[in-house]
Design an enzyme around this catalytic site. Sequence first.
Site: not given
Ligand SMILES: *Cc1c(COP(=O)(O)O)cnc(C)c1O
Length: 828
Positions: A376, A567-568, A573, A675, A679
Site C-alpha cells: 500500500h 483525507k489524513r 498529501k 480512493t 468518491k
Molecule cells: C475514502 C476515505 C479515506 C481515503 O482518502 P484519500 O483521499 O484516498 O486519502 C480516508 N478516510 C475516510 C473516512 C474515507 O472515507
Amino acid sequence: MKTHSKESQVNSIAKPIKLGMDEASVGDDLQRYFGLTLGRDEDSDSHHYLYSAVALTVRDRLVERWRATRDRYMEQNPKRVAYLSLEFLMGRALNNAVLNLDLEAQMRAVLQQYACELEDVNAEELDAGLGNGGLGRLAACFLDSCASLQLPVTGYGIRYEYGMFHQKIKNGYQVEYPDHWLRNGNPWEIESPENARSVKFFGHTEYYLDQNGKERARWVSTNDVLAVPYDVPVPGYQNGTVNTLRLWKSEATDEFNLDEFNAGSYTDAVAAKNLAEQITMVLYPNDASENGKELRLRQQYFLSSASLQDVLHRWVKRNGNGKDFSNFSAKNCFQLNDTHPTVAIAELMRLLMDDYFLEWDDAWAITQKTMAYTNHTLLPEALEMWPVSLFKTLLPRILDIIYEINARFLIQVAQRYPGDVERQRRMSIIEEGDNPKVRMAYLAIVGSFSVNGVAALHTKLLKAGLFNDFYELWPEKFNNKTNGVTPRRWLAHCNPSLKALITDTIGNDWTSDLDHLEKLKPFAQNKEFRDRWIDVKHSCKIKLAELVKSKCDVQFNPNMLFDVQVKRIHEYKRQLLNVLHVIHLYDRITRGDTEGMQPRSVLIGGKAAPGYAMAKTIIKLINNVAAIVNKDPRCQDWLKVAFLPDYKVTSMEIICPATELSEQISTAGKEASGTGNMKFMMNGALTIGTLDGANIEILEAVGEDNFFLFGLDAEQVQEARSSYDPNLIIETDKEFARVMHLVESGHFNQFEPGVFDAVSASIRSRDDAWITAADFRSYVDAQKKVALAYQDRESWTVKSILNTASSGRFSSDRTISEYNRDIWSRDE
Ligand SMILES: *Cc1c(COP(=O)(O)O)cnc(C)c1O
C-alpha cells in the site's frame, strides 16, 4: 468460483427465507422489538430505542440470508478467500443494510407511524471506525463488493474496543478523545465463543522425537491468550448473499497466570488478565507510518494466528478430521492487506508443521500457493521492520521459522546470482546490524505467489524501485490491482437525489455494473438534464453548508465554488500547498486584485497521527488562516475557509456529494492510489491533481479537458531533488514571496509567536522531501484555470457530468473481479 445472481436460486438450495419484506411484516417486527424486547412506548422521546428496534428488525432479515449463504457455501464447497486486515473502516451499518436489502420504502413508511424519519434513526448509530484512512476503508469497500459479486470471501480483523480517536479542535489545535464505540452495545455483531482459539506468546521452542523417531518442534511454556470471534454480517447488494466479517477480541484464558494464583496472589493473577485483554483494546492511530510498539506486533500475530487456526480448523473438520492438506491450496487463499498480517506466513508454516505434522517442503509449497500480498505504500517510514530481539522473546518459534525461510531463500538467491554477496545482503529478510530487524515486506514477497500494487504508477514504481531485486527474481509474482470504491455507499446511499436523477435517465443497472454510467455522456449536451444536475449539486451543497455551520461556525455560501480536501493530514498529501494557495487568494483579495477570481468556500479536514508534530502544526495553520480570512469583511464575498473536525466515513457521505473541486495534490510518486479521489469523481467533482496514484487513471478516463493537471511528475520530482533550491523559487516569484511573508511575519499567529516556524522552515529546506515550493506556481496557475472554467456554468456542468459518467472503472466491483480472476482463482 460459481455465483448465483437471484435470491430465489439461493432459497431453493438452502433454508427458506420466511420473514416478510413488506411494510406490514416490517412494521409488526419493529413494534414488537420496540414495545416488548426493549419495553418502550410511543412517547419515549429518544430516537435511540427506535434505532435499536429498527436494527434488530433489519438484523433478523440479514441473519436469515446469512445462514442461507453459509449453507450454500457448504454445499458448493468453492475456493475460499480470507481477507486479513488490521483495519476495517466500516462506518455505519444500518443505512447500508437497508439499501442492500431493498427495505428503504417499507422502513420509511413504518417509521412515519412513529413520527420519525429514517435519517433520524440512522443518525443514532456510531461509526465503526476500526481503521485509519484509505487502507481500512478499502477493506470495507472490498467486503461490500465481494458480497455483491457473491464471492466466498471472509474478512478477518480485530474488534478494537476503542476505534479511531475523535478529533476536536481547541484554539486551532487537534485534541484527541477516545472512541468508545461499543458503549451503547452493537446490534451488528454476534459473539461466537464456541469458535474461540488460543494464541501463544513468549515461551520457547522444544525439540522432541515423535513415535516414528522423527525430530519435531513444539512451542512450549507459552503465555496463551484467548481469541473470541464476533461475527458481523456483510450484505451483498439486493442478491440474498450475506458474507462475514469475523473480528477477534482477546480475553484471558482460564489458566491465565495460574502459577501466580497457586502461589497465593489471587488478586494479582486476576489483575494480570488485563494484559491479555489489552491486545484488542485500541487501534493504533498511525496512517502510512509504523510506530514499532510491541503491542502492535502482538495485535498482528493475534489476528494472524486466530484467523489461520479458524481456517485450518474448518478444513480439518470438513475433511472428516483427516489431516490431508494436499488439496488445501486449491481451496483456500489468504489476501494480506499490507504487511500488517505478514507474520501469518510463518504462522501457517508453524501450524502445518507443529500441529498437523507436515514436512517443511510440503508446508512451504502450501504457504507459497495460498498467500497473496498487497502493498500500500512506497514511503520508507511505513515499511515495517520488527527487531529480531522482540521476536525472540515474544514469538520465539516464529522467529526460528523466519530464519529457516530466509536461509533457504538466500540459497536460492545465491544459486541464481552466484557470487553476488551484495545482492544476498540486500535481499535478506533479516537486516543485519547492531540491532537486526525482520523486513516484513520481504517476508511477504518471499512467502506469497502474488504481490500487487494498488494503482498502475504505484505498481510500476514498486517493480522499478523498492522491490526491484525481487521483481528481477520473480517477475511473474507482480501485478497491479487499481483500487476502487463501492458505488452503493459512495453514490446510491450518500447521494439519493443524484441516484434518482441517474436512474430516471438511464435506468438502475449502474448500481451493480458501474460502467453503465457511460450512458450519461450524451445527456451532458441536454440543457434540461444539466439544469437538474445543477439542482442536485446545489441541494447537496446546502446540506454540507449546514454541517460546516454547525461544526465550524463558518457560513459557507452555496453559490460559491466548493473546493474540498479531506483525507489524513500528512506532509506527502500536501495540505500545506492548499493553504498556501488560500493565503495567496487572501493576499489578492486584501490588495484588491480580484480580477477573474472565483468566489470559493474551501473545506479542509482530516486527522493527524497524535505523535506527528508537523501534521498537527499544519492543522493549526489551517485553523488560524481560516479565522483571519473569515473575520475579514473584504473576504466576505470571495473566500470562506473551514477546517472540519473529526473527518470520518459518515462525514464523507455528506462531503463528497457536495464537492465541486476535489483536491488530490500529493507529491508525485507518494500517494499509492487514493480512493477519496474516486468518491469525489463519482459524485461529479472535477479534480485538481498531480500525476500520482490513481489520479493518472482518472485523468485517462475523463480526458484532460475535464481535469486540472499541475505539477512535476514522479520522474521530474526525483530529478529536481539534487538541485532543489526553494529559497530561489520563492525569491523569484513575487506572489509566493508575499505568501511566505504573511506566514513568517506572524500575520496568522499574532499572539502565539513562532508556532509556524517549523512550517516555513520545511518549505524553505533544500531537503524538503515533498518539494512543496516546486509545485506552487503550477498549482496557482491551475487554480486560475479552475476559476475561469467554473465561471462558464454550462461547460462546467458538462465536465461534471462527464466525470460521473467516466467513473465506472473506479467501482470496487471492477477491482474485486480482477482480484478474483488473477489472484484468487489462479489454478495451480
Ligand atoms: C475514502 C476515505 C479515506 C481515503 O482518502 P484519500 O483521499 O484516498 O486519502 C480516508 N478516510 C475516510 C473516512 C474515507 O472515507
